[in-house]
Design an enzyme around this catalytic site. Structure first.
Site, mmCIF file in Angstrom:
data_model
loop_
_atom_site.group_PDB
_atom_site.id
_atom_site.type_symbol
_atom_site.label_atom_id
_atom_site.label_comp_id
_atom_site.label_asym_id
_atom_site.label_seq_id
_atom_site.Cartn_x
_atom_site.Cartn_y
_atom_site.Cartn_z
ATOM 1 N N CYS A 1 -39.376 -16.122 -21.002
ATOM 2 C CA CYS A 1 -38.254 -15.401 -20.387
ATOM 3 C C CYS A 1 -38.762 -14.403 -19.349
ATOM 4 O O CYS A 1 -39.549 -13.517 -19.658
ATOM 5 C CB CYS A 1 -37.460 -14.669 -21.467
ATOM 6 S SG CYS A 1 -36.155 -13.634 -20.770
ATOM 7 N N CYS B 1 -37.720 -10.494 -20.260
ATOM 8 C CA CYS B 1 -38.299 -9.723 -21.355
ATOM 9 C C CYS B 1 -39.372 -8.804 -20.763
ATOM 10 O O CYS B 1 -39.902 -9.067 -19.689
ATOM 11 C CB CYS B 1 -38.921 -10.665 -22.390
ATOM 12 S SG CYS B 1 -37.720 -11.333 -23.571
ATOM 13 N N ASN C 1 -22.299 -13.005 -16.127
ATOM 14 C CA ASN C 1 -21.953 -14.310 -16.672
ATOM 15 C C ASN C 1 -22.594 -14.368 -18.043
ATOM 16 O O ASN C 1 -23.783 -14.089 -18.174
ATOM 17 C CB ASN C 1 -22.560 -15.450 -15.843
ATOM 18 C CG ASN C 1 -22.036 -15.475 -14.415
ATOM 19 O OD1 ASN C 1 -20.887 -15.165 -14.172
ATOM 20 N ND2 ASN C 1 -22.889 -15.858 -13.480
ATOM 21 N N HIS D 1 -31.399 -14.192 -21.683
ATOM 22 C CA HIS D 1 -31.593 -12.752 -21.859
ATOM 23 C C HIS D 1 -30.370 -11.979 -21.330
ATOM 24 O O HIS D 1 -29.877 -12.292 -20.252
ATOM 25 C CB HIS D 1 -32.855 -12.331 -21.096
ATOM 26 C CG HIS D 1 -33.348 -10.981 -21.473
ATOM 27 N ND1 HIS D 1 -34.494 -10.789 -22.208
ATOM 28 C CD2 HIS D 1 -32.847 -9.755 -21.230
ATOM 29 C CE1 HIS D 1 -34.668 -9.491 -22.386
ATOM 30 N NE2 HIS D 1 -33.678 -8.840 -21.794
ATOM 31 N N HIS E 1 -28.167 -10.020 -19.318
ATOM 32 C CA HIS E 1 -28.326 -9.460 -17.978
ATOM 33 C C HIS E 1 -27.087 -9.731 -17.153
ATOM 34 O O HIS E 1 -26.276 -10.598 -17.480
ATOM 35 C CB HIS E 1 -29.547 -10.069 -17.269
ATOM 36 C CG HIS E 1 -29.340 -11.487 -16.821
ATOM 37 N ND1 HIS E 1 -29.305 -12.549 -17.701
ATOM 38 C CD2 HIS E 1 -29.120 -12.020 -15.592
ATOM 39 C CE1 HIS E 1 -29.097 -13.668 -17.026
ATOM 40 N NE2 HIS E 1 -28.969 -13.382 -15.740
ATOM 41 N N GLN F 1 -25.638 -9.351 -12.772
ATOM 42 C CA GLN F 1 -26.123 -9.431 -11.397
ATOM 43 C C GLN F 1 -25.292 -8.538 -10.494
ATOM 44 O O GLN F 1 -24.174 -8.156 -10.840
ATOM 45 C CB GLN F 1 -26.024 -10.869 -10.883
ATOM 46 C CG GLN F 1 -26.836 -11.871 -11.680
ATOM 47 C CD GLN F 1 -26.743 -13.253 -11.052
ATOM 48 O OE1 GLN F 1 -27.138 -13.456 -9.908
ATOM 49 N NE2 GLN F 1 -26.197 -14.197 -11.794
HETATM 50 ZN ZN LIG Z 1 -35.880 -12.275 -22.626
#
Ligand SMILES: [Zn+2]
Length: 368
Positions: free
Chosen positions: A79, A82, A182, A193, A195, A197
């Site tokens: 990822c 991370c 999203n 993960h 997150h 935008q």
């Molecule tokens: Zn991650």
């Protein structure tokens, strides 16, 4: 670079990645110095996207062919969001972080607008895909979701969105700053993960342009603001109201397009995140987290896929538009998704299988 205080007690530390992209850490309370260096050998990206105006609809379209190479659903151990730990290097050099924002490695829009920005050849108007795309990491915890965050962390994300809106709005050529999330593979999320935008557009987005035209028409016809009238009407009617606080109101819109769709407005109208006052900021995390948790409870176990979209006034149209958040899911039943097929994708004409009044009732019943 030393951290600078944004709004107490949020600390903002601006740093950079190996290919020159900017990375900003947002911290509340005690945090380790954010001075880790990006040790990856990265070549600078040359995006070269283009914006084109559809001569038939007047809508702007971004052509970003270079994004085909972007990272797609990597395994958890690879990822890129991370923290960098145990010799594995990610987009975030620190071993841990609270909230981190960095420029997208595969941006749809990047760079300052060239001069002259737009070139017209008969009916064809096009320009460089100038602007900025950023990634907002809500937590270092790979398996969490926004709904799992504490109110304090959600507030820190709000502070980060606000700071980015202020900074990106001030860039030359930027017309609109759009913060969004999203969530879920069903939506097309390429990284699991938690997150969101941010897009800083060199144009006013098609939906906002249509809404601005409606608001102008309402002002001309009534002398009043469309959103103040809309919010007052929903609050007075009440049937579609989902959640109210002292400073915010959430309701399912009268003509909702999505099976479960909620709009969250501050009761006192403001054009964008930078204009929220402290009482609005302090209450927002509680209402937003409650809405997200209710979305997750709609269909039994499991997380509901959603899109969460901040509508902010374009930089040059701050008088009539109202900051609000639109949260919606494409899930219409536990085992059914709403797809945008011929009617919606072909004609922009939505067919919704759930009445807004039923959706509001179910969202009220999903209270914790
Ligand atoms: Zn991650």
């Amino acid at each position: 670079m030393p951290g600078t205080t944004l709004t107490q007690p949020t600390t903002r530390t601006v740093t950079g990645l190996a290919d020159g992209r900017q990375l900003i850490y947002y911290d509340r309370g005690a945090a380790a110095p954010r001075n880790a260096v990006d040790e990856r050998p990265l070549d600078p990206q040359t995006p070269g996207s283009q914006v084109r105006l559809d001569p038939a609809t007047g809508d702007w379209v971004t052509i970003a062919a270079h994004r085909q190479a972007r990272t797609y659903q990597p395994p958890a151990e690879e990822c890129p969001l991370c923290p960098s730990r145990d010799g594995r290097l990610s987009e975030i050099p620190a071993e841990d972080y609270q909230v981190a924002v960095f420029e997208n490695r595969f941006p749809s829009l990047a760079g300052p607008p060239a001069a002259p920005a737009l070139e017209a050849d008969g009916l064809w108007t096009a320009g460089p895909g100038a602007g900025r795309c950023e990634v907002v990491c809500f937590t270092a915890d790979h398996d969490a979701s926004f709904a799992d965050l504490t109110p304090e962390r959600a507030r820190l994300v709000l502070d980060a969105w606000t700071d980015r809106t202020a900074e990106l709005s001030a860039l030359p050529g930027i017309e609109q700053v759009y913060c969004f999330e999203n969530r879920g593979a069903e939506i097309g999320v390429t990284l699991a993960h938690p997150h969101g935008q941010i897009y800083a557009f060199p144009f006013t987005t098609p939906r906002t342009a249509r809404i601005a035209a409606r608001a102008a028409r309402h002002r001309a016809a009534t002398g009043r603001n469309l959103f103040e009238d809309l919010l007052a009407a929903e609050r007075a009617h009440g049937e579609r109201v989902v959640l109210t606080g002292e400073h915010w109101t959430a309701f399912v819109p009268f003509a909702a397009r999505w099976p479960y769709e909620v709009h969250l407005y501050p009761n006192r109208r403001v054009p964008d995140l930078t204009a929220l006052d402290e009482s609005q900021r302090a209450e927002f995390p509680y209402l937003y987290l409650e809405l997200l948790r209710r979305f997750d409870r709609l269909f039994g176990a499991g997380r509901t896929p959603y899109i969460s979209a901040w509508h902010q006034a374009p930089t040059g149209q701050r008088d009539e538009l109202a900051l609000h958040l639109e949260l919606f899911t494409i899930r219409r039943a536990a085992d059914k998704l709403k797809y945008l097929a011929g009617v919606e994708s072909g004609m922009d004409a939505f067919v919704n299988d759930v009445t807004p009044e039923d959706a509001a009732r179910r969202l009220r019943e999903a209270a914790s």
